[in-house]
Design an enzyme around this catalytic site. Structure first.
Site, PDB file in Angstrom:
ATOM      1  N   CYS A 178       7.223  27.106  -4.530  1.00  0.00           N
ATOM      2  CA  CYS A 178       7.233  28.532  -4.193  1.00  0.00           C
ATOM      3  C   CYS A 178       8.624  29.160  -4.276  1.00  0.00           C
ATOM      4  O   CYS A 178       8.755  30.376  -4.401  1.00  0.00           O
ATOM      5  CB  CYS A 178       6.653  28.753  -2.802  1.00  0.00           C
ATOM      6  SG  CYS A 178       4.943  28.190  -2.631  1.00  0.00           S
ATOM      7  N   HIS A 238       8.901  35.841  -0.499  1.00  0.00           N
ATOM      8  CA  HIS A 238       7.778  35.060  -1.002  1.00  0.00           C
ATOM      9  C   HIS A 238       6.551  35.462  -0.200  1.00  0.00           C
ATOM     10  O   HIS A 238       6.572  35.468   1.029  1.00  0.00           O
ATOM     11  CB  HIS A 238       8.080  33.571  -0.837  1.00  0.00           C
ATOM     12  CG  HIS A 238       6.895  32.693  -1.081  1.00  0.00           C
ATOM     13  ND1 HIS A 238       6.058  32.856  -2.170  1.00  0.00           N
ATOM     14  CD2 HIS A 238       6.403  31.642  -0.375  1.00  0.00           C
ATOM     15  CE1 HIS A 238       5.108  31.942  -2.122  1.00  0.00           C
ATOM     16  NE2 HIS A 238       5.289  31.204  -1.046  1.00  0.00           N
ATOM     17  N   ASN A 274      -1.012  33.778  -1.959  1.00  0.00           N
ATOM     18  CA  ASN A 274       0.212  33.044  -2.270  1.00  0.00           C
ATOM     19  C   ASN A 274       0.150  32.596  -3.728  1.00  0.00           C
ATOM     20  O   ASN A 274      -0.606  31.684  -4.066  1.00  0.00           O
ATOM     21  CB  ASN A 274       0.335  31.838  -1.333  1.00  0.00           C
ATOM     22  CG  ASN A 274       1.616  31.044  -1.550  1.00  0.00           C
ATOM     23  OD1 ASN A 274       2.317  31.218  -2.540  1.00  0.00           O
ATOM     24  ND2 ASN A 274       1.913  30.153  -0.622  1.00  0.00           N
TER      25      ASN A 274
END
Length: 323
Positions: free
Chosen positions: A114, A250, A280
């Site tokens: 990520c 993020h 996500n």
């Protein structure tokens, strides 16, 4: 005069299939309310069966090139941040290079889960400042739907597919904190926390595997580390919280985003949020949010933007740039 890596263009792509929370209710002990309350996610996009990471990345790249008014061969290098490459090798970046019709330069992937896009931005910045490239196409692209255990409600409802792209180019600036471009970077990793978020596959098992996550433990690590890295990048840039126009975090979980903003002493009004619509998307998360933020009219030329992310490894980092 000082050489900076400045933003020339931005773009994104999302697969056509939209998966609302309600779709999981038929197969899992979950509900739309449960997912929204714990993550802030309302829907996400899943790639089609014949649609892969390089396809998403190429479409985001084309959107960024159009936004920048550039042709593929105006680019010197492509960096693709991904944890879901089409193949073990060659890199998805070389596939994107071919799909957009770029016949020169070089291309490679970066894997920091990520945090991948932040690591890729830092690498692109280094290529430009060292004179190895004038323009770098930085892409975050993921098809996480292919590595999800659809019987695990703690993970499969959180992730989505998508891609975002940013074009950085060399620019002569004044050498002050008012310059456009990347002004500060902070990168970190700590392998002792690798069991908090990983895929239980690969060469060690001979299978692709699925995402495994220790959600509560990761949450506790995330807020502290994200605030710390944002502060470090701002300090490296010679700037402070009061200089920031937008945080583009993020987009993993609304509670992590809120917790980080609170720890930084910054209002949620200064945070670009897309987690509700995309879930996500791992390395695609930040470039997607940057592109959407520009599209919405939130991020404008001259704005100071802080991006921060944490992912498996653990790997985490932040980039401060003036749009």
């Amino acid at each position: 005069m000082t050489l900076r890596a400045t933003v020339r263009g931005v773009g994104h792509y999302l697969p056509e299939r939209v998966v609302p929370n309600a779709e999981f209710e038929a197969t899992l002990d979950t509900s739309d309310e449960w997912i929204r309350t714990r993550s802030g996610i309302e829907r996400r996009h899943f790639a089609a069966e014949d649609e892969f990471t390089s396809d998403l990345g190429a479409k985001a790249a084309q959107a960024a090139l159009e936004n920048a008014d550039l042709e593929p061969d105006d680019i010197d290098a492509i960096i693709v941040a991904t944890s879901t490459p089409d193949r073990t090798f060659p890199s998805s970046a070389t596939m994107v290079q071919h799909k957009i019709g770029m016949t020169r330069g070089f291309a490679f992937d970066i894997q920091a889960v990520c945090a991948g896009f932040v690591f890729a931005l830092s690498t692109a910045n280094g290529l430009i400042l060292s004179g190895q490239a004038k323009r770098v196409l930085v892409i975050g692209s993921e098809t996480f739907s292919r590595i999800l255990d659809m019987t695990d409600r703690s993970t499969c409802v959180l992730f989505g597919d998508g891609a975002g792209a940013l074009i950085l180019e060399a620019s002569e600036e004044d050498g002050t904190t008012g310059d456009r471009g990347i002004l500060g970077v902070d990168l970190n990793s700590d392998g002792q926390h690798r069991e908090m978020l990983y895929v239980d596959g690969g060469m060690v098992t001979g299978q692709t595997g699925h995402v495994v996550m220790q959600g509560n433990a990761l949450f506790r690590q995330a807020v502290e580390k994200l605030a710390s890295t944002a502060n470090a990048a701002l300090e490296n840039a010679g700037l402070g919280h009061g200089d920031v126009d937008w945080i583009v975090p993020h987009q993993a979980n609304i509670r992590i985003i809120q917790g980080t903003a609170k720890k930084l002493g910054m209002s949620m009004d200064k945070v670009v949020l897309t987690v509700q619509d995309h879930g996500n998307t791992s390395a695609a998360s930040i470039p997607l949010a940057l592109s959407v933020g520009v599209e919405r009219g939130q991020i404008e030329r001259g704005d100071l933007v802080v991006t921060e992310a944490i992912g498996g490894g653990l790997a985490w980092g932040s980039v401060v740039l003036r749009w």
